[in-house]
Motif scaffolding. Structure first.
Motif, PDB file in Angstrom:
ATOM      1  N   ASP A  94      39.411  46.873 -23.404  1.00  0.00           N
ATOM      2  CA  ASP A  94      40.879  47.511 -23.977  1.00  0.00           C
ATOM      3  C   ASP A  94      40.862  48.758 -24.494  1.00  0.00           C
ATOM      4  O   ASP A  94      41.547  49.547 -24.274  1.00  0.00           O
ATOM      5  CB  ASP A  94      41.418  46.481 -25.359  1.00  0.00           C
ATOM      6  CG  ASP A  94      41.662  45.176 -24.671  1.00  0.00           C
ATOM      7  OD1 ASP A  94      42.081  45.216 -23.532  1.00  0.00           O
ATOM      8  OD2 ASP A  94      41.998  44.409 -25.227  1.00  0.00           O
ATOM      9  N   LEU A  97      40.454  51.400 -21.523  1.00  0.00           N
ATOM     10  CA  LEU A  97      41.697  51.280 -20.962  1.00  0.00           C
ATOM     11  C   LEU A  97      42.832  52.049 -21.394  1.00  0.00           C
ATOM     12  O   LEU A  97      43.497  52.774 -21.131  1.00  0.00           O
ATOM     13  CB  LEU A  97      42.359  49.921 -20.647  1.00  0.00           C
ATOM     14  CG  LEU A  97      41.515  49.073 -19.401  1.00  0.00           C
ATOM     15  CD1 LEU A  97      42.270  47.647 -19.542  1.00  0.00           C
ATOM     16  CD2 LEU A  97      41.831  49.666 -18.336  1.00  0.00           C
ATOM     17  N   LYS A  98      42.791  52.089 -22.926  1.00  0.00           N
ATOM     18  CA  LYS A  98      43.848  52.961 -23.678  1.00  0.00           C
ATOM     19  C   LYS A  98      43.578  54.162 -23.630  1.00  0.00           C
ATOM     20  O   LYS A  98      44.189  55.126 -23.417  1.00  0.00           O
ATOM     21  CB  LYS A  98      43.699  52.501 -25.179  1.00  0.00           C
ATOM     22  CG  LYS A  98      44.356  51.041 -25.196  1.00  0.00           C
ATOM     23  CD  LYS A  98      44.307  50.806 -26.791  1.00  0.00           C
ATOM     24  CE  LYS A  98      44.883  49.430 -27.371  1.00  0.00           C
ATOM     25  NZ  LYS A  98      44.951  49.125 -28.538  1.00  0.00           N
ATOM     26  N   ARG A  99      42.099  54.589 -23.400  1.00  0.00           N
ATOM     27  CA  ARG A  99      41.672  55.983 -23.516  1.00  0.00           C
ATOM     28  C   ARG A  99      42.132  56.825 -22.087  1.00  0.00           C
ATOM     29  O   ARG A  99      42.524  57.675 -22.056  1.00  0.00           O
ATOM     30  CB  ARG A  99      40.267  56.300 -23.625  1.00  0.00           C
ATOM     31  CG  ARG A  99      39.888  56.145 -24.928  1.00  0.00           C
ATOM     32  CD  ARG A  99      38.420  56.456 -25.206  1.00  0.00           C
ATOM     33  NE  ARG A  99      37.766  56.143 -26.640  1.00  0.00           N
ATOM     34  CZ  ARG A  99      36.747  56.125 -26.727  1.00  0.00           C
ATOM     35  NH1 ARG A  99      35.722  56.126 -26.056  1.00  0.00           N
ATOM     36  NH2 ARG A  99      36.134  55.783 -28.047  1.00  0.00           N
ATOM     37  N   SER A 100      41.912  55.767 -20.986  1.00  0.00           N
ATOM     38  CA  SER A 100      42.401  56.349 -19.620  1.00  0.00           C
ATOM     39  C   SER A 100      43.667  56.575 -19.469  1.00  0.00           C
ATOM     40  O   SER A 100      43.884  57.256 -18.565  1.00  0.00           O
ATOM     41  CB  SER A 100      41.555  55.212 -18.767  1.00  0.00           C
ATOM     42  OG  SER A 100      42.087  54.077 -18.767  1.00  0.00           O
ATOM     43  N   THR A 101      44.426  55.641 -19.983  1.00  0.00           N
ATOM     44  CA  THR A 101      46.049  55.849 -19.866  1.00  0.00           C
ATOM     45  C   THR A 101      46.609  56.842 -20.846  1.00  0.00           C
ATOM     46  O   THR A 101      47.735  57.338 -20.480  1.00  0.00           O
ATOM     47  CB  THR A 101      46.749  54.490 -20.034  1.00  0.00           C
ATOM     48  OG1 THR A 101      46.414  54.010 -21.366  1.00  0.00           O
ATOM     49  CG2 THR A 101      46.055  53.674 -19.059  1.00  0.00           C
ATOM     50  N   ALA A 102      45.766  57.133 -21.893  1.00  0.00           N
ATOM     51  CA  ALA A 102      46.530  58.075 -22.792  1.00  0.00           C
ATOM     52  C   ALA A 102      46.101  59.639 -22.416  1.00  0.00           C
ATOM     53  O   ALA A 102      45.771  60.175 -21.491  1.00  0.00           O
ATOM     54  CB  ALA A 102      46.026  58.037 -24.058  1.00  0.00           C
TER      55      ALA A 102
END
Length: 102
Positions: A94, A97-102
């Protein structure tokens, strides 16, 4: 003594023993050479050996129960460790995924 008489006596004794064994008797009456009944008791040694075997089987059951309980506890601990590891992986996934979408 005549061979036929000996064979007859042995057959009678065998029949009495078989009848007692099928009835489950602790004592067996057999006919002797003079025709008088002789009581043959099961050997005390056999009874002692059976008692010792019973004790050994009981001990084995206790050890197997302890082994089963410890194995089950160990398996439960490993399962708990796997669940914790899966939760940690889920959290890291999680986070990535947050880092890659931010």
């Amino acid at each position: 003594m005549d061979v036929e008489v000996e064979i007859t006596i042995l057959k009678q004794r065998l029949e009495v023993l078989e009848a007692a064994a099928s009835a489950g008797a602790d004592e067996v009456a057999t006919s002797g050479d003079a025709g008088a009944p002789v009581v043959v008791q099961f050997s005390q040694e056999v009874a002692d050996e059976l008692e010792a075997l019973n004790v050994e089987i009981t001990g084995l059951r206790w050890h197997m129960r302890d082994y089963h309980a410890s194995s089950q506890a160990q398996l439960q601990q490993q399962l708990d460790d796997l669940r914790i590891g899966m939760c940690l992986l889920d959290c890291k996934l999680d986070e990535l995924l947050k880092r890659s979408t931010a």
